[in-house]
Design a protein around this motif. Sequence first.
Motif, mmCIF file in Angstrom:
data_model
loop_
_atom_site.group_PDB
_atom_site.id
_atom_site.type_symbol
_atom_site.label_atom_id
_atom_site.label_comp_id
_atom_site.label_asym_id
_atom_site.label_seq_id
_atom_site.Cartn_x
_atom_site.Cartn_y
_atom_site.Cartn_z
ATOM 1 N N ARG A 1 0.870 -1.078 -0.004
ATOM 2 C CA ARG A 1 0.128 0.155 -0.028
ATOM 3 C C ARG A 1 0.764 1.366 -0.078
ATOM 4 N N GLU A 2 1.853 1.070 0.906
ATOM 5 C CA GLU A 2 2.733 2.373 0.976
ATOM 6 C C GLU A 2 3.651 2.659 -0.323
ATOM 7 N N ALA B 1 1.133 4.079 -3.072
ATOM 8 C CA ALA B 1 0.968 5.496 -2.799
ATOM 9 C C ALA B 1 2.065 6.128 -3.031
ATOM 10 N N GLN B 2 3.146 5.893 -3.316
ATOM 11 C CA GLN B 2 4.345 6.619 -3.583
ATOM 12 C C GLN B 2 4.490 6.797 -5.157
ATOM 13 N N TRP B 3 3.629 5.873 -5.817
ATOM 14 C CA TRP B 3 3.647 5.855 -7.315
ATOM 15 C C TRP B 3 2.245 6.316 -7.638
ATOM 16 N N ASP B 4 1.559 6.798 -6.743
ATOM 17 C CA ASP B 4 0.192 7.333 -7.244
ATOM 18 C C ASP B 4 -0.604 6.375 -7.794
ATOM 19 N N GLN B 5 -0.732 5.224 -7.552
ATOM 20 C CA GLN B 5 -1.378 3.913 -8.040
ATOM 21 C C GLN B 5 -2.161 3.113 -6.938
ATOM 22 N N TYR C 1 -0.740 -1.697 -8.912
ATOM 23 C CA TYR C 1 0.521 -1.916 -8.563
ATOM 24 C C TYR C 1 0.998 -3.425 -8.616
#
Length: 263
Positions: free
Chosen positions: A53-54, A57-61, A66
Amino acid sequence: MEPTPRHSCLKLRIPNQSEPIFIKATWFPSHFHLSITDGLHAWLCNASEDEVRERAAQWDQPVSDYIALAERFLGFQQPGSVYGFSDAGDGHRRLSWTFEKEGTKLEWRWKCGPSPDSRSTTAGVLDFLMDANIRLSEEVVIKTQSFERLKVEAEKCLALSEKFNNEKAEFESAIYAKFLGVLNSKKAKLRELRDQISKEETTGKLLQEEDESTDKTLSFDVESDNEEIEEESSKNLTGTSKHVSTSRPRGRKRVAPRGTSLA
């Protein structure tokens, strides 16, 4: 109840490394597990739901996107992607691969720790490969048998098709010959009728001309007879009037009716 996971196994060749590595992956909707071996040593990477999940979120997906992208690159070696499996210290290894997004080249990295039982991990990967090979072999045998059956059926269908085509050609030839016979007979009959009609028309014209000629002759004869009768009547009347005028008695007085006077 957790959905049934998917499995994949990738034989990955790393640049500047002589031996390939095998990556067995187990995919879940929100996390995944990796078992990696080079035949002698083994490593594990258990990506938890929080870690995935982290990273997503970093890759805005979304997490699902992902997971799908990771499965795509670790299920099959993608051409154009640069894979790496480098030393990360303390026996750890860093698995990485590159991809492009909107014209930008990006890189994903996951840290893998040494397996507590390399032999067991390696045996698990080999077992999966053997099972997959057996399943594929069975599928090949089944598909080969099915192909042979289909081939036999196709040959039978081809033979029947050729037979039907030959019978169709023979039938069409016979029907065409009969049709030509009937057509020629009809043509001959039409010619006979046309000739007969032509003869009847010619005969009718001749009869009509004869009737017209006869009518003219009769009319002429009737007129002549009428003229002769008129002349004869005229002569008779003339003679009669003369006879009457000459035979009338002379000296006979006319007697007037009563009440009238003679002028």
